[in-house]
Scaffold this active site. Structure first.
Site, PDB file in Angstrom:
ATOM      1  N   ARG A   1      56.643  31.092  53.999  1.00 45.35           N
ATOM      2  CA  ARG A   1      55.544  30.130  54.130  1.00 45.35           C
ATOM      3  C   ARG A   1      55.880  29.016  55.118  1.00 45.35           C
ATOM      4  NH1 ARG A   1      53.462  30.518  47.912  1.00 45.35           N
ATOM      5  NH2 ARG A   1      52.001  32.202  48.366  1.00 45.35           N
TER       6      ARG A   1
ATOM      7  N   LYS B   1      43.759  46.168  36.964  1.00 46.27           N
ATOM      8  CA  LYS B   1      42.504  46.068  36.219  1.00 46.27           C
ATOM      9  C   LYS B   1      41.242  46.238  37.067  1.00 46.27           C
ATOM     10  CE  LYS B   1      43.656  42.131  34.138  1.00 46.27           C
ATOM     11  NZ  LYS B   1      43.431  40.923  33.433  1.00 46.27           N
TER      12      LYS B   1
ATOM     13  N   GLY C   1      48.541  39.946  46.076  1.00 44.45           N
ATOM     14  CA  GLY C   1      49.935  39.548  45.913  1.00 44.45           C
ATOM     15  C   GLY C   1      50.876  40.720  45.758  1.00 44.45           C
TER      16      GLY C   1
ATOM     17  N   GLY D   1      44.827  35.608  45.736  1.00 42.56           N
ATOM     18  CA  GLY D   1      43.507  35.317  45.180  1.00 42.56           C
ATOM     19  C   GLY D   1      42.472  35.035  46.257  1.00 42.56           C
TER      20      GLY D   1
HETATM   21  P1  ADP Z   1      47.427  42.964  43.531  1.00 46.01           P
HETATM   22  O1  ADP Z   1      48.290  41.780  43.125  1.00 46.01           O
HETATM   23  O2  ADP Z   1      47.955  43.633  44.779  1.00 46.01           O
HETATM   24  O3  ADP Z   1      45.976  42.609  43.613  1.00 46.01           O
HETATM   25  P2  ADP Z   1      47.270  43.909  40.802  1.00 46.01           P
HETATM   26  O4  ADP Z   1      47.840  42.621  40.304  1.00 46.01           O
HETATM   27  O5  ADP Z   1      45.843  44.206  40.526  1.00 46.01           O
HETATM   28  O6  ADP Z   1      47.580  44.072  42.370  1.00 46.01           O
HETATM   29  O7  ADP Z   1      48.078  45.131  40.150  1.00 46.01           O
HETATM   30  C1  ADP Z   1      49.465  45.280  40.226  1.00 46.01           C
HETATM   31  C2  ADP Z   1      50.033  45.867  38.962  1.00 46.01           C
HETATM   32  O8  ADP Z   1      49.349  47.058  38.573  1.00 46.01           O
HETATM   33  C3  ADP Z   1      51.475  46.232  39.130  1.00 46.01           C
HETATM   34  O9  ADP Z   1      52.261  45.412  38.318  1.00 46.01           O
HETATM   35  C4  ADP Z   1      51.542  47.695  38.681  1.00 46.01           C
HETATM   36  O10 ADP Z   1      52.667  47.987  37.888  1.00 46.01           O
HETATM   37  C5  ADP Z   1      50.270  47.852  37.873  1.00 46.01           C
HETATM   38  N1  ADP Z   1      49.859  49.277  37.800  1.00 46.01           N
HETATM   39  C6  ADP Z   1      49.574  50.093  38.815  1.00 46.01           C
HETATM   40  N2  ADP Z   1      49.280  51.329  38.384  1.00 46.01           N
HETATM   41  C7  ADP Z   1      49.387  51.310  37.043  1.00 46.01           C
HETATM   42  C8  ADP Z   1      49.200  52.288  36.018  1.00 46.01           C
HETATM   43  N3  ADP Z   1      48.845  53.548  36.307  1.00 46.01           N
HETATM   44  N4  ADP Z   1      49.389  51.886  34.716  1.00 46.01           N
HETATM   45  C9  ADP Z   1      49.736  50.608  34.428  1.00 46.01           C
HETATM   46  N5  ADP Z   1      49.923  49.666  35.342  1.00 46.01           N
HETATM   47  C10 ADP Z   1      49.750  49.993  36.651  1.00 46.01           C
HETATM   48 MG    MG Z   2      48.673  40.847  41.162  1.00 48.01          MG
END
Ligand code: ADP
Ligand code: MG
Length: 397
Positions: free
Chosen positions: A39, A200, A353, A376
């Site tokens: 950063r 999610k 992230g 975010g």
């Molecule tokens: P980002 O930060 O890139 O937006 P998210 O926070 O939505 O991503 O998701 C990241 C998390 O999703 C990781 O910690 C990963 O372990 C989890 N994840 C990915 N695939 C699965 C799965 N099939 N079952 C449970 N958790 C999962």
């Molecule tokens: Mg995340």
């Protein structure tokens, strides 16, 4: 939202006091040493430009969550020291944000000199976007520059409020975010492929809905895929699933069909009988994961199909890992997608992230067109929402 915002190059800054909102929310160890300089490095181009043009540069930022009061732990002093070292000149440090020390520091600045205010979140008024606090902050300067994309989705005093009292433009970091992501959303090189994964569906609802209006292909991976699979009648075993999002999921598939958007779901998965790093991976059909098993990564056939889709793309936006990449046995899907995107000629944009961290960790960061500096904020951008820290900036004529 309009993305053609004035930048630091569109205003005359010589001899002017310029308040710059940076993102100096750096990670530190117990002794307050900065453990990741990303950063700080990211902020340098804007600071150097302003210094070279003879501006009197007043930097500000938040660091951590001090909850509205002074705490030494959240002081920006280590950041001032790091900046001094990187810039090869003194960066003056104020003892407070809007008090006597800050005022004296600002008054002492000569053309081309740089000072840093203390952590803006030492005042609870910052996150409340209190107009008096914003006005006081603004009174130090003649021009406001926002260069903190990571907080651009928040309407705080230093990220948006000050723009009510000063001419406001963006710095190089925000400009790059707007240029690359704004162009991808407004006028993408096609085919435009979105790769969405992660934990999610509920986190990504707005993103899926907005991108369905713009893309040619949507690729779904991660835990999210199992909610979609279940909505379409699959037996997903104990895979993570959001029961209250099943009808939304089928609605999105229906919307994709109606719009002629190719909607790709994993045909195979690596599953396990419990959620752990040492769990034995079992290759299964996503539509019959089977009792007692949970899908933790996309399988080899899926990887092949997804890789082909991104290799042929003109633009790829990727948000959310394809599996539990923190566990080595279930990292292959995410690793393979990173590789395929890195090897493709497409304009590649990584938002989020965990996705950004995965790409860095796997060593593909320099092969991507753009890795967004805000988790975010980049999600809200992809959702098509108005970001207060960008909306408050002056439009180009
Ligand atoms: P980002 O930060 O890139 O937006 P998210 O926070 O939505 O991503 O998701 C990241 C998390 O999703 C990781 O910690 C990963 O372990 C989890 N994840 C990915 N695939 C699965 C799965 N099939 N079952 C449970 N958790 C999962
Ligand atoms: Mg995340």
């Amino acid at each position: 939202m309009k993305y053609n915002k004035k930048s630091i190059e569109d205003v005359c800054v010589k001899g002017k006091k310029v308040l710059v909102r940076c993102d100096f929310n750096v990670p530190q160890d117990e002794d307050l040493n900065i453990t990741d300089m990303t950063r700080i490095y990211g902020a340098l181009p804007t600071i150097k430009y302003l210094k070279d043009k003879g501006a009197r540069v007043i930097l500000c930022s938040h660091l951590g969550r001090p909850k509205g009061e002074f705490k030494e732990k959240y002081s920006l002093k280590p950041v001032a020291a790091a900046l001094s070292k990187e810039l090869g000149c003194e960066v003056k440090m104020a003892e407070d944000v809007i008090g006597e020390s800050a005022a004296a520091m600002v008054a002492s600045l000569k053309d081309g000199e740089i000072g840093l205010l203390e952590n803006v979140r030492f005042h609870k008024e910052e996150e409340k976007n209190d107009p008096d606090f914003a006005k006081k902050l603004a009174s130090f300067a003649e021009i406001y520059v926002n260069d903190a994309f990571g907080t651009a989705h928040r309407a705080h005093a230093s990220t948006a409020g000050v723009a009510d009292y000063l001419p406001a433009v963006c710095g190089y970091l925000i400009q790059k975010e707007i240029d690359v992501m704004g162009k991808a959303l407004d006028d993408p090189k096609r085919p435009f492929v979105a790769v969405l994964g992660g934990a999610k569906v509920s986190d990504k609802i707005g993103v899926i809905n907005n991108l369905l209006e713009k893309v040619d292909t949507i690729i779904i991976g991660g835990a999210m895929a199992y909610t979609f699979a279940k909505a379409l009648g699959a037996d997903i075993g104990t895979s993570r699933c959001e029961e209250d999002k099943l009808s939304y999921a089928s609605e999105m598939v229906f919307k994709a069909l109606c719009k002629g958007v190719r909607f790709m779901l994993p045909c195979d998965s690596l599953a396990a009988d419990h959620f752990a790093a040492d769990a034995e991976p079992k290759l299964v059909d996503t539509y019959s994961v089977g009792e007692g098993y949970m899908g933790l990564d996309i399988g080899p056939k899926t990887i092949e199909a997804y890789s082909k889709a991104v290799k042929d793309a003109g633009t790829v936006v990727w948000n959310g890992p394809m599996g539990v990449f923190e566990f080595d046995a279930f990292a292959n899907g995410t690793r393979s997608m990173a590789k395929a995107i890195a090897e493709s000629d497409a304009i590649s944009i990584i938002g989020g992230g965990d996705s950004a961290a995965a790409v860095e960790q796997l060593g593909y960061a320099d092969k991507m067109t753009h890795i967004s500096t805000g988790g975010g904020a980049s999600l809200e951008f992809l959702e098509g929402l108005t970001l207060p820290g960008i909306a408050c900036l002056a439009d180009k004529e």
